[in-house]
Motif scaffolding. Structure first.
Motif, PDB file in Angstrom:
ATOM      1  N   VAL A  46     -11.329  -2.614   5.067  1.00  0.00           N
ATOM      2  CA  VAL A  46     -12.748  -2.684   4.373  1.00  0.00           C
ATOM      3  C   VAL A  46     -12.394  -4.136   3.617  1.00  0.00           C
ATOM      4  O   VAL A  46     -12.025  -4.122   2.606  1.00  0.00           O
ATOM      5  CB  VAL A  46     -13.204  -1.744   3.319  1.00  0.00           C
ATOM      6  CG1 VAL A  46     -14.581  -2.314   2.635  1.00  0.00           C
ATOM      7  CG2 VAL A  46     -12.242  -0.504   4.033  1.00  0.00           C
ATOM      8  N   VAL A  47     -13.933  -5.270   3.841  1.00  0.00           N
ATOM      9  CA  VAL A  47     -13.499  -5.398   3.118  1.00  0.00           C
ATOM     10  C   VAL A  47     -14.963  -5.896   2.102  1.00  0.00           C
ATOM     11  O   VAL A  47     -16.582  -5.314   3.316  1.00  0.00           O
ATOM     12  CB  VAL A  47     -14.250  -6.972   3.917  1.00  0.00           C
ATOM     13  CG1 VAL A  47     -14.448  -8.276   3.641  1.00  0.00           C
ATOM     14  CG2 VAL A  47     -12.861  -7.091   4.762  1.00  0.00           C
ATOM     15  N   ALA A  48     -15.565  -6.010   1.420  1.00  0.00           N
ATOM     16  CA  ALA A  48     -16.615  -6.011   0.403  1.00  0.00           C
ATOM     17  C   ALA A  48     -17.462  -7.791   0.392  1.00  0.00           C
ATOM     18  O   ALA A  48     -16.718  -8.461  -0.187  1.00  0.00           O
ATOM     19  CB  ALA A  48     -16.203  -5.361  -0.608  1.00  0.00           C
ATOM     20  N   VAL A  85     -22.317  -4.863  -0.897  1.00  0.00           N
ATOM     21  CA  VAL A  85     -22.478  -4.328  -2.089  1.00  0.00           C
ATOM     22  C   VAL A  85     -23.112  -5.020  -3.466  1.00  0.00           C
ATOM     23  O   VAL A  85     -23.827  -6.086  -3.358  1.00  0.00           O
ATOM     24  CB  VAL A  85     -21.125  -4.492  -3.330  1.00  0.00           C
ATOM     25  CG1 VAL A  85     -20.422  -3.603  -2.166  1.00  0.00           C
ATOM     26  CG2 VAL A  85     -20.494  -6.100  -3.465  1.00  0.00           C
ATOM     27  N   PRO A  86     -23.895  -4.616  -4.884  1.00  0.00           N
ATOM     28  CA  PRO A  86     -24.919  -5.518  -5.357  1.00  0.00           C
ATOM     29  C   PRO A  86     -24.498  -6.565  -6.074  1.00  0.00           C
ATOM     30  O   PRO A  86     -22.980  -6.617  -6.533  1.00  0.00           O
ATOM     31  CB  PRO A  86     -24.936  -4.050  -6.175  1.00  0.00           C
ATOM     32  CG  PRO A  86     -24.770  -3.053  -5.810  1.00  0.00           C
ATOM     33  CD  PRO A  86     -23.383  -3.218  -4.896  1.00  0.00           C
ATOM     34  N   TYR A 107     -20.723   1.233  -7.751  1.00  0.00           N
ATOM     35  CA  TYR A 107     -20.439   1.046  -6.518  1.00  0.00           C
ATOM     36  C   TYR A 107     -19.205   1.069  -5.300  1.00  0.00           C
ATOM     37  O   TYR A 107     -18.762   1.896  -4.246  1.00  0.00           O
ATOM     38  CB  TYR A 107     -21.058  -0.441  -5.607  1.00  0.00           C
ATOM     39  CG  TYR A 107     -22.197  -0.030  -4.301  1.00  0.00           C
ATOM     40  CD1 TYR A 107     -23.051   0.528  -4.230  1.00  0.00           C
ATOM     41  CD2 TYR A 107     -21.127  -0.250  -2.791  1.00  0.00           C
ATOM     42  CE1 TYR A 107     -23.746   0.303  -2.623  1.00  0.00           C
ATOM     43  CE2 TYR A 107     -22.015   0.015  -1.747  1.00  0.00           C
ATOM     44  CZ  TYR A 107     -23.151   0.199  -1.596  1.00  0.00           C
ATOM     45  OH  TYR A 107     -23.901   0.233  -0.301  1.00  0.00           O
ATOM     46  N   LEU A 108     -18.575  -0.322  -5.428  1.00  0.00           N
ATOM     47  CA  LEU A 108     -17.231  -0.322  -4.505  1.00  0.00           C
ATOM     48  C   LEU A 108     -16.037   0.912  -5.306  1.00  0.00           C
ATOM     49  O   LEU A 108     -15.647   1.426  -4.081  1.00  0.00           O
ATOM     50  CB  LEU A 108     -16.609  -1.585  -5.165  1.00  0.00           C
ATOM     51  CG  LEU A 108     -16.843  -2.669  -5.078  1.00  0.00           C
ATOM     52  CD1 LEU A 108     -16.329  -3.694  -6.526  1.00  0.00           C
ATOM     53  CD2 LEU A 108     -16.353  -3.063  -3.956  1.00  0.00           C
ATOM     54  N   GLY A 113     -14.339   3.328  -2.112  1.00  0.00           N
ATOM     55  CA  GLY A 113     -12.916   3.897  -2.650  1.00  0.00           C
ATOM     56  C   GLY A 113     -12.198   2.289  -2.915  1.00  0.00           C
ATOM     57  O   GLY A 113     -12.157   1.461  -1.727  1.00  0.00           O
ATOM     58  N   THR A 114     -11.454   2.680  -3.608  1.00  0.00           N
ATOM     59  CA  THR A 114      -9.791   1.541  -3.654  1.00  0.00           C
ATOM     60  C   THR A 114      -9.276   1.883  -2.671  1.00  0.00           C
ATOM     61  O   THR A 114      -8.039   0.688  -2.272  1.00  0.00           O
ATOM     62  CB  THR A 114      -9.267   0.883  -5.075  1.00  0.00           C
ATOM     63  OG1 THR A 114      -8.797   2.446  -5.769  1.00  0.00           O
ATOM     64  CG2 THR A 114      -9.701   0.831  -6.343  1.00  0.00           C
ATOM     65  N   ALA A 115      -8.307   3.181  -2.160  1.00  0.00           N
ATOM     66  CA  ALA A 115      -8.026   3.472  -1.282  1.00  0.00           C
ATOM     67  C   ALA A 115      -7.702   2.423   0.030  1.00  0.00           C
ATOM     68  O   ALA A 115      -6.854   1.905   0.688  1.00  0.00           O
ATOM     69  CB  ALA A 115      -7.294   4.370  -0.861  1.00  0.00           C
TER      70      ALA A 115
END
Length: 343
Positions: A46-48, A85-86, A107-108, A113-115
């Protein structure tokens, strides 16, 4: 030589750690390869990307942009595993850098989630989003959280970097040391070149043959980039950017005293914008920016509109622009505001 240019970028990008650079053709290509490198390094997917961001017009980067129209209209479906994300937008959220970072991090952690999170990508000063400057402390707080959680922090300096804001990189305003730094646009003075410069251990994560391209780092563009860095190393472009900032901000502040719809002036160097707001509020004044640009075009002045609400005029001039030319542009903007009976 490409290797010498990589050495020079390692010298001037933030941080004293060991670095490597991979050269490609365009900013969007740099973004895509940075994502590939981050995914390879972390084993995550995942990329934020931040609200109000713009990262390109390719399949992956369209999914990373804040606005669908016009960049993604009719071009879907979009790439998966991209989350927005904000961000920190002081005039809108009224939050300090620490407060805005806490909101983003919440939010992250809760929504992503960090996984599964491979990377956070951010423009230190957002471009197409309206030259949004985050509150002090926001970018390094995100960087610190990312480091603690094994997430790669990517700084998209494609528009703001290499002298545009009066420094080598806009990250310097925030004491930000990204894991990967993306350069393009001005790096070769208009010739096709972009780069991903990052921590050596992260850059080495991609397997042999996984990264490449037919024309990336072509000799003509590399030679142009060396000439650009030669000029930047004299310090003259930084002085020019500072002059442009003073002239623009002083002129815009004078206009704002006459026209209260100019509600928020922001930016650094030759990257300055003003936001048009309903008087006494933070409500975007939609439509007026395009009217000002249309009026200016008739007078021979080309202006860029921007912002997620279409209410921002941004200045992104050549560093060679004269004070006299800036004054003409400001005069025309004043005419436009008066012509549309705006107080």
């Amino acid at each position: 030589m490409p290797s010498r240019l990589a050495e020079r970028l390692a010298q001037h990008t933030p941080g004293a750690h060991a670095k490597k650079t991979f050269f490609v053709n365009s900013g969007a290509e740099a973004v895509e390869n940075a994502v590939k490198i981050a995914r390879a390094h972390t084993g995550r997917r995942v990329v934020a990307a931040l609200d109000h961001a713009f990262h390109g017009r390719t399949s992956l980067t369209m999914a990373m942009n804040h606005r669908v129209a016009p960049y993604g209209t009719s071009f879907g479906p979009f790439a998966p595993d991209v989350q927005r994300v904000p961000n920190s937008y002081p005039i809108r959220d009224g939050l300090t850098g620490a407060q805005a970072a806490a909101r983003t991090i919440e939010y992250l952690e809760q929504r992503i989630g960090t996984a599964d999170l491979a990377a956070i990508i951010a423009e230190p000063i957002q471009g197409e989003g309206g030259f949004v400057v985050p509150a002090d402390g926001y970018p390094p707080a995100l960087q610190e959280w990312a480091t603690q959680n094994g997430v790669v922090f990517i700084a998209d300096e494609i528009q703001a970097g290499l002298g545009r804001t009066g420094t080598w990189f806009a990250s310097e305003f925030f004491n930000l040391v990204p894991d990967l730094v993306l350069t393009a646009k001005g790096i070769a003075d208009g010739l096709p070149l972009a780069g991903i410069t990052g921590r050596a251990e992260i850059m080495d994560s991609a397997h042999p043959g996984g990264l490449g391209g037919t024309f990336g780092g072509n000799p003509v563009s590399i030679a142009a980039a060396h000439a650009v860095l030669d000029l930047l190393e004299t310090g003259a472009p930084f002085a020019q950017a500072a002059r442009i900032e003073r002239t623009l901000t002083d002129g815009l502040q004078s206009l704002a005293q006459k026209h209260v719809v100019i509600g928020y002036i922001r930016g650094y160097g030759a990257m300055i914008a003003f936001e048009l707001l309903e008087p006494g509020t933070t409500i975007p004044l939609a439509g007026l920016a395009s009217q000002i640009a249309a009026h200016a075009a008739k007078r021979g002045v080309l202006l860029l509109t921007a912002g997620s609400y279409g209410n921002v005029i941004r200045f992104l001039p050549s560093l060679a622009v004269t004070n006299e030319q800036i004054e003409v542009a400001l005069e025309v903007i004043g005419e436009a505001l008066a012509a549309y009976n705006v107080a």
